[in-house]
Design a protein around this motif. Structure first.
Motif, PDB file in Angstrom:
ATOM      1  N   ALA A   1      64.231  35.653  45.386  1.00 54.41           N
ATOM      2  CA  ALA A   1      64.631  34.243  45.369  1.00 54.41           C
ATOM      3  C   ALA A   1      64.793  33.738  43.935  1.00 54.41           C
ATOM      4  N   ALA A   2      63.908  34.153  43.050  1.00 56.03           N
ATOM      5  CA  ALA A   2      64.008  33.741  41.641  1.00 56.03           C
ATOM      6  C   ALA A   2      65.242  34.352  40.980  1.00 56.03           C
ATOM      7  N   ILE A   3      65.549  35.590  41.352  1.00 57.01           N
ATOM      8  CA  ILE A   3      66.753  36.239  40.819  1.00 57.01           C
ATOM      9  C   ILE A   3      67.991  35.536  41.352  1.00 57.01           C
ATOM     10  N   GLU A   4      67.979  35.219  42.642  1.00 56.85           N
ATOM     11  CA  GLU A   4      69.096  34.490  43.263  1.00 56.85           C
ATOM     12  C   GLU A   4      69.321  33.146  42.569  1.00 56.85           C
ATOM     13  N   ALA A   5      68.228  32.484  42.189  1.00 59.86           N
ATOM     14  CA  ALA A   5      68.323  31.181  41.526  1.00 59.86           C
ATOM     15  C   ALA A   5      68.640  31.294  40.033  1.00 59.86           C
ATOM     16  N   GLU A   6      68.746  32.536  39.553  1.00 59.61           N
ATOM     17  CA  GLU A   6      69.030  32.806  38.133  1.00 59.61           C
ATOM     18  C   GLU A   6      67.996  32.142  37.233  1.00 59.61           C
ATOM     19  N   ASP A   7      66.733  32.309  37.615  1.00 62.30           N
ATOM     20  CA  ASP A   7      65.605  31.727  36.879  1.00 62.30           C
ATOM     21  C   ASP A   7      64.754  32.863  36.300  1.00 62.30           C
ATOM     22  N   PRO A   8      65.023  33.273  35.055  1.00 62.22           N
ATOM     23  CA  PRO A   8      64.314  34.409  34.459  1.00 62.22           C
ATOM     24  C   PRO A   8      62.797  34.226  34.406  1.00 62.22           C
ATOM     25  N   ALA A   9      62.336  33.042  34.052  1.00 57.34           N
ATOM     26  CA  ALA A   9      60.896  32.805  33.943  1.00 57.34           C
ATOM     27  C   ALA A   9      60.218  32.948  35.306  1.00 57.34           C
ATOM     28  N   ALA A  10      60.832  32.402  36.338  1.00 53.04           N
ATOM     29  CA  ALA A  10      60.266  32.506  37.684  1.00 53.04           C
ATOM     30  C   ALA A  10      60.293  33.943  38.187  1.00 53.04           C
ATOM     31  N   ALA A  11      61.362  34.672  37.867  1.00 50.52           N
ATOM     32  CA  ALA A  11      61.463  36.075  38.292  1.00 50.52           C
ATOM     33  C   ALA A  11      60.385  36.915  37.622  1.00 50.52           C
ATOM     34  N   ARG A  12      60.201  36.676  36.321  1.00 54.70           N
ATOM     35  CA  ARG A  12      59.154  37.399  35.587  1.00 54.70           C
ATOM     36  C   ARG A  12      57.782  37.104  36.188  1.00 54.70           C
ATOM     37  N   GLU A  13      57.503  35.849  36.441  1.00 55.01           N
ATOM     38  CA  GLU A  13      56.205  35.448  36.976  1.00 55.01           C
ATOM     39  C   GLU A  13      55.985  36.012  38.383  1.00 55.01           C
ATOM     40  N   ALA A  14      57.025  36.013  39.193  1.00 56.88           N
ATOM     41  CA  ALA A  14      56.908  36.534  40.565  1.00 56.88           C
ATOM     42  C   ALA A  14      56.608  38.029  40.552  1.00 56.88           C
ATOM     43  N   MET A  15      57.252  38.757  39.643  1.00 60.61           N
ATOM     44  CA  MET A  15      56.998  40.193  39.546  1.00 60.61           C
ATOM     45  C   MET A  15      55.584  40.460  39.038  1.00 60.61           C
ATOM     46  N   LYS A  16      55.158  39.730  38.034  1.00 58.94           N
ATOM     47  CA  LYS A  16      53.818  39.928  37.494  1.00 58.94           C
ATOM     48  C   LYS A  16      52.754  39.578  38.541  1.00 58.94           C
ATOM     49  N   HIS A  17      53.003  38.537  39.325  1.00 57.23           N
ATOM     50  CA  HIS A  17      52.072  38.171  40.400  1.00 57.23           C
ATOM     51  C   HIS A  17      51.983  39.304  41.424  1.00 57.23           C
ATOM     52  N   HIS A  18      53.124  39.867  41.778  1.00 54.54           N
ATOM     53  CA  HIS A  18      53.194  40.975  42.741  1.00 54.54           C
ATOM     54  C   HIS A  18      52.345  42.152  42.278  1.00 54.54           C
ATOM     55  N   LEU A  19      52.495  42.543  41.013  1.00 48.34           N
ATOM     56  CA  LEU A  19      51.781  43.716  40.504  1.00 48.34           C
ATOM     57  C   LEU A  19      50.322  43.394  40.192  1.00 48.34           C
ATOM     58  N   SER A  20      50.025  42.163  39.818  1.00 46.69           N
ATOM     59  CA  SER A  20      48.621  41.801  39.567  1.00 46.69           C
ATOM     60  C   SER A  20      47.838  41.778  40.872  1.00 46.69           C
ATOM     61  N   THR A  21      48.499  41.422  41.967  1.00 45.27           N
ATOM     62  CA  THR A  21      47.853  41.459  43.279  1.00 45.27           C
ATOM     63  C   THR A  21      47.462  42.892  43.626  1.00 45.27           C
ATOM     64  N   THR A  22      48.339  43.826  43.318  1.00 42.92           N
ATOM     65  CA  THR A  22      48.030  45.243  43.539  1.00 42.92           C
ATOM     66  C   THR A  22      46.802  45.648  42.736  1.00 42.92           C
ATOM     67  N   GLY A  23      46.726  45.184  41.499  1.00 41.21           N
ATOM     68  CA  GLY A  23      45.576  45.499  40.653  1.00 41.21           C
ATOM     69  C   GLY A  23      44.280  44.943  41.216  1.00 41.21           C
ATOM     70  N   ALA A  24      44.332  43.723  41.731  1.00 42.45           N
ATOM     71  CA  ALA A  24      43.131  43.102  42.314  1.00 42.45           C
ATOM     72  C   ALA A  24      42.684  43.862  43.558  1.00 42.45           C
ATOM     73  N   LEU A  25      43.638  44.286  44.371  1.00 43.07           N
ATOM     74  CA  LEU A  25      43.314  45.067  45.567  1.00 43.07           C
ATOM     75  C   LEU A  25      42.700  46.407  45.187  1.00 43.07           C
ATOM     76  N   LEU A  26      43.192  46.996  44.094  1.00 41.73           N
ATOM     77  CA  LEU A  26      42.657  48.273  43.624  1.00 41.73           C
ATOM     78  C   LEU A  26      41.198  48.127  43.203  1.00 41.73           C
ATOM     79  N   ASP A  27      40.893  47.072  42.476  1.00 38.61           N
ATOM     80  CA  ASP A  27      39.514  46.829  42.040  1.00 38.61           C
ATOM     81  C   ASP A  27      38.583  46.633  43.241  1.00 38.61           C
ATOM     82  N   ALA A  28      39.071  45.906  44.247  1.00 33.15           N
ATOM     83  CA  ALA A  28      38.264  45.686  45.455  1.00 33.15           C
ATOM     84  C   ALA A  28      38.030  47.001  46.187  1.00 33.15           C
ATOM     85  N   LEU A  29      39.068  47.823  46.247  1.00 30.13           N
ATOM     86  CA  LEU A  29      38.954  49.114  46.927  1.00 30.13           C
ATOM     87  C   LEU A  29      37.961  50.030  46.218  1.00 30.13           C
ATOM     88  N   ALA A  30      37.959  49.983  44.888  1.00 28.77           N
ATOM     89  CA  ALA A  30      37.042  50.825  44.109  1.00 28.77           C
ATOM     90  C   ALA A  30      35.591  50.464  44.392  1.00 28.77           C
TER      91      ALA A  30
END
Length: 240
Positions: free
Chosen positions: A202-231
């Motif tokens: 959606a951020a890419i569709e809206a041509e909003d670089p800052a929102a796209a960057r933030e959405a991707m970082k949120h996606h991957l940071s969520t993975t990191g948090a899940l990894l820590d919980a799993l450990a």
């Protein structure tokens, strides 16, 4: 020797060459099967690799199995302990965190660039992927969703012509594959991942670089948090 010529039979060398190719082919097959078993979690971190059992199951000699195990050790997916055996390597939490950090930094900028440069056709490719993800979630088809997850991220680099970045990310993904499958196993995680992908698109569709960057970082940071919980929940899967 060939009669009257003093020459060795010409088929002797080619025969050995064919046998070598067959041996390597079997080793490749064993390597592929073992690697998939490790990445999928069928062989859990820390478990012993039963070479004799593999020889019997796959109907191969010991050489292809040993060669495959050596390759997996080079990939850091297997630990070889002399006199004790070969074991599926436990997941290094520090290594996984660092690789996720690199992914987040690189893919965040790729997402921002995608918002700047992606064409209508490129955005349609992302939308098509998301429709397939929706179907996979509805069918609870984890195997299909795993493949679509990787494809979603590859669409960004492929459509932007970032072959070098894709090579780097593919290398990171191989080493993160086990953690990716583990962190996507909790109930509801596939649907949550789909939602995160949709936010990036959606951020890419809206041509909003800052929102796209933030959405991707949120996606991957969520993975990191899940990894820590799993450990914390399953420390036996991780190296000290």
């Amino acid at each position: 020797m060939l009669a009257g010529t003093g020459e060795a039979p010409r088929f002797a060398l080619s025969g050995r060459h064919d046998l070598t190719k067959v041996a390597h082919s079997k080793a490749d097959a064993v390597y592929g099967e073992l690697k998939e078993a490790i990445l999928s979690g069928a062989l859990e971190p820390g478990s012993l690799i039963d070479k004799t059992g593999l020889c019997e199951k796959l109907r191969v000699s010991r050489f292809p199995v040993s060669a495959a195990v050596s390759r997996l050790a080079y990939d850091r997916l297997v630990d070889v302990a002399p006199q004790h055996g070969s074991f599926v390597a436990r997941i290094s939490l520090n290594d996984a965190r660092e690789r996720l950090f690199i992914r987040s930094a690189l893919e965040g900028e790729i997402a921002a660039e995608a918002a700047r440069r992606m064409t209508r056709a490129d955005k349609d490719a992302l939308a098509a992927n998301l429709r397939q993800e929706v179907a996979a979630v509805a069918d609870e088809d984890r195997a299909a969703f795993y493949a679509l997850d990787v494809a979603f991220h590859r669409i960004l680099t492929a459509r932007l012509g970032m072959a070098r970045a894709n090579d780097v990310l593919d290398s990171l993904r191989v080493h993160l594959e086990r953690t990716r499958r583990l962190t996507m196993s909790p109930p509801g995680r596939l649907r949550a991942t789909l939602k995160e992908h949709a936010a990036i698109a959606a951020a890419i569709e809206a041509e909003d670089p800052a929102a796209a960057r933030e959405a991707m970082k949120h996606h991957l940071s969520t993975t990191g948090a899940l990894l820590d919980a799993l450990a914390k929940q399953q420390p036996e899967l991780f190296s000290p």
